[in-house]
Enzyme design. Structure first.
Site, short mmCIF file in Angstrom:
data_model
loop_
_atom_site.label_atom_id
_atom_site.label_comp_id
_atom_site.label_asym_id
_atom_site.label_seq_id
_atom_site.Cartn_x
_atom_site.Cartn_y
_atom_site.Cartn_z
N GLY A 1 -10.30 -2.51 9.05
CA GLY A 1 -8.90 -2.76 8.69
C GLY A 1 -7.93 -1.83 9.40
O GLY A 1 -6.80 -1.64 8.96
N LYS B 1 7.90 3.47 18.34
CA LYS B 1 8.06 4.83 17.84
C LYS B 1 8.73 5.74 18.88
O LYS B 1 9.57 6.56 18.53
CB LYS B 1 6.70 5.39 17.43
CG LYS B 1 6.14 4.68 16.18
CD LYS B 1 4.66 4.95 16.01
CE LYS B 1 4.09 4.30 14.76
NZ LYS B 1 2.61 4.33 14.77
N THR C 1 0.81 -1.21 0.00
CA THR C 1 0.00 0.00 0.00
C THR C 1 0.84 1.27 0.00
O THR C 1 0.67 2.15 -0.83
CB THR C 1 -0.89 0.02 1.26
OG1 THR C 1 -1.49 -1.27 1.39
CG2 THR C 1 -1.97 1.06 1.16
N VAL C 2 1.78 1.37 0.96
CA VAL C 2 2.59 2.59 1.08
C VAL C 2 3.46 2.78 -0.16
O VAL C 2 3.52 3.87 -0.74
CB VAL C 2 3.45 2.56 2.36
CG1 VAL C 2 4.44 3.71 2.36
CG2 VAL C 2 2.56 2.63 3.60
N ASP D 1 3.47 -0.89 19.30
CA ASP D 1 3.73 -0.03 18.14
C ASP D 1 4.16 1.37 18.62
O ASP D 1 5.15 1.93 18.13
CB ASP D 1 2.46 0.05 17.29
CG ASP D 1 2.56 1.10 16.21
OD1 ASP D 1 3.21 0.84 15.18
OD2 ASP D 1 1.98 2.19 16.40
N GLY E 1 3.64 8.79 10.96
CA GLY E 1 3.15 8.87 9.58
C GLY E 1 3.54 10.14 8.86
O GLY E 1 4.72 10.39 8.61
N ILE F 1 3.43 13.30 9.74
CA ILE F 1 4.05 14.42 10.47
C ILE F 1 5.56 14.32 10.31
O ILE F 1 6.14 13.30 10.65
CB ILE F 1 3.73 14.36 11.99
CG1 ILE F 1 2.24 14.18 12.23
CG2 ILE F 1 4.26 15.59 12.69
CD1 ILE F 1 1.90 13.93 13.71
#
Lengths: 434, 434
Positions: free
Chosen positions: A190, A208, A16-17, A204, A137, A139
């Site tokens: 999703g 980060k 996707t990315v 997660d 993401g 930012i």
């Protein structure tokens, strides 16, 4: 200005990315040429299945199943690692750096577990490694932290780093819905990773904050050295009771440098006052608050995930990779500090909100109070809230300043009491002062 | 890595901000050497009065009264223009660029009025011009806009760009105080520029939005082509009545690209819904919201002024100047668009809040309604609020969607009515959708 050079990009992974990056790069070639004087060419992509239909059309001649066809191609300058995972991604990242490529990555997991190795290799090979998309993401927080605020030391960095948890908490509060109801919906949409624990249990966000901690303090903090609690235990009632304190419950990741120099890294549900802009960041948005010793506080808000937001960050990295190839110095030589001292739980203080279920009978409060007194915990506010079912009540309380260590011991003692029928759930009252 | 080179910096002006830069650079030399591989030396400062006592101690041998001693010194690499103003600052900036210096500036006024000339000169001379501190103080918004979000086109940029106005509005609302009371206090605290109109009437914010417009759209928009209204007409009642709409009054600077491609640049008091994080940015803080076509919306918040916040931005620029001197490509070759088409007032639509004073007698509302009907303005909500004094009342109303042009004409008609005894005051209901 125009150097006339064309820089070729290879992709490891075309999910996707990566498809978002491919799509937007095609639209942005001209502006990057104008701004940076370097042109880019989408050269090749390594995929698992060449014949698979993709939203972005890529000529078959540009597809391969062999990552080394990209890594060993001397005409390729930049490698985008967008495959995810840690094992194969690490191997290929190191191989690409050794082959003299500039590597761009969105892979927080591999950075968090192997960052020291990757950065050492990049330095040794004179290559460069860019990873803006790995945190928050869209930012551009990594650029802000190490370039825009280069004059600063950061005593406190905190924020909302997991969009899925923020989405769940936002909807629970808005719709007066239970955690389970909204989680189901988030799964359906999703929004939850295949390994749900990454999102829900805070891992997660921990990955980060580890990356931000590295940028701010120059050391790698394993998630095993952090206090990590997710949102699994949060009840709708907590969201509602939070309003009584003019607060909102958010999952907050933080790296704090105590006055004595020790570091404390954490991910946990926290009560943020509604006057804090971070408390007003809802849905899938992320927010990062940086307390710099020169600039004061800055806060940065944006989408924490999704094809386009993440692609925006990857493209910013590609543009920095271009600048590097055109002669800019590498920007990653943060001094690797010696192993930092992590704060013990007894060094970290704050106010706390506790919630647990008790038998609704005489003498219960006295028992609880004595357990807390034993740990020197002073109660600020205590509220006994009746259940609708019979015989049980919720105790909701907040404390005056105490330590993480004392709260941990008190919770252990409380849960061993026969009159306490649920594990005490702790929400930190977040202290944004530094 | 370490290039071993030492880069020498000269300062034009040694006021508050420059002293902050000098102070923090001394503390940050080592980290910049580590991160960028270049060392800096504080070489010389041009001041008006050499013998003046300063908070930062500078050896007299490093002081001069002749700016050309810095500009013509071949050993100086970077010139920091922190003197302010437009005439002399322009002359010296151009001279420094022609002498091959990299110039760092915090001077929004000179950029706004002579940006095209300055950037053209920088390009021609192969120099570079950095100006992070000119907009939003410590928020690295220029870096975010043109590097971190390089993949994006921006259909809407808006925010709070004047800390003084935001401070006054925040205190009016919190303390139920009048504009005049708080303005006096802000003056006393030194928050208001010597030329008060710059802050209060929106010109400072207009300068800043012009710079953001240049970065986003590649063209210079003079303040004469903007709709600029300051906070002078805001009454405490407006702040209070805003709450009825779940809104807060903020002075908002914005650059919007309409669907038809025309640009609309404005500074005006606006009603922002409390759910917008920008509405929750108070006191001297600035906020900038960027709507990018790839990343979606990001918001950046921080101190908009002050010695340290501004110094943080200047130091970031000096670090970028170092990178440039070490080989990085210049980053300012944004395509200069042809003269943009500015939107006419009839093209710009929105909802409006109007407030004005009327004679409290029968038939007044009918007269007002017919004036508005003539301009096709549909009233959404109308509230007649009694004065405590006799014979007059406030009309507060909001409209359905109409145009700036229609509102302008309606206000002219209203103020010419004998029953209307105050100029209608307009507050835009800000539309953050794009």
């Amino acid at each position: 200005m125009d150097s006339g050079k064309i820089f070729r990009i290879g992709f490891l992974g075309m999910g996707t990315v990566a498809q978002g990056v491919w799509k937007h790069l095609q639209a942005n070639r001209e502006i990057m040429r104008q701004r940076l004087g370097g042109e880019i060419e989408l050269a090749k992509a390594c995929v698992r299945d060449i014949s698979k239909r993709r939203a972005v059309e890529i000529p078959e001649s540009k597809l391969t199943q062999d990552p080394y066809e990209i890594i060993n191609d001397p005409s390729i300058d930049i490698v985008c690692e967008l495959m995810g995972g840690t094992g194969k991604a690490l191997e290929l990242t190191l191989a690409a750096l050794r082959a003299g490529k500039v590597v761009v990555s969105a892979n927080k997991a591999v950075i968090c577990s192997h960052g020291a190795e990757i950065f050492a290799e990049a330095r040794k090979c004179g290559g460069a490694y860019f990873f803006e998309a790995s945190v928050a993401g869209g930012i551009p927080i990594i650029k802000v932290l190490r370039e825009g605020l280069i004059a600063n030391r950061f005593s406190l960095i905190y924020g909302i780093l997991n969009g899925t948890c923020n989405y769940i908490l936002t909807r629970m509060e808005r719709e007066n819905a239970t955690y389970e109801t909204i989680l189901k919906d988030a799964r359906r949409l999703g929004y939850v990773e295949a390994d749900e624990s990454l999102d829900i249990d805070g891992w997660d966000a921990a990955h980060k904050i580890a990356i931000l901690a590295y940028l701010a303090h120059g050391c790698w903090i394993g998630t095993d050295k952090m206090l990590v609690t997710g949102i699994r235990g949060i009840r709708l009632e907590d969201m509602i009771w939070a309003r009584d304190f003019n607060c909102r419950v958010k999952l907050i990741a933080a790296i704090r440098k105590l006055e004595n120099g020790a570091l404390f890294a954490s991910v946990y549900p926290a009560l943020l006052p509604l006057t804090d802009v971070v408390a007003n960041v809802n849905e899938v948005y992320n927010a990062v608050s940086l307390n710099g010793d020169v600039v004061g506080r800055t806060v940065h808000i944006g989408r924490g995930a999704g094809q386009d937001a993440t692609a925006s960050a990857v493209i910013a990295d590609i543009s920095d990779a271009l600048k590097y190839l055109l002669g800019a110095p590498a920007q990653m030589s943060v001094a690797d500090l010696a192993e930092p001292r992590m704060a013990t739980l007894d060094e970290v203080d704050g106010d706390f909100y506790l919630r647990f279920e008790v038998e609704d009978k005489a003498g219960v409060l006295a028992t609880i109070a004595s357990v807390l007194a034993k740990e020197d915990i002073s109660i600020k506010l205590l509220h006994q809230r009746k259940h609708d079912s019979s015989g049980k009540a919720w105790i909701v309380m907040t404390t005056h300043k105490t330590t993480e260590g004392a709260i941990k011991k008190a919770c252990q003692s409380l849960s061993s009491l026969p009159v306490v029928s649920s594990e005490p759930f702790v929400i930190r009252i977040f202290d944004s002062q530094v």
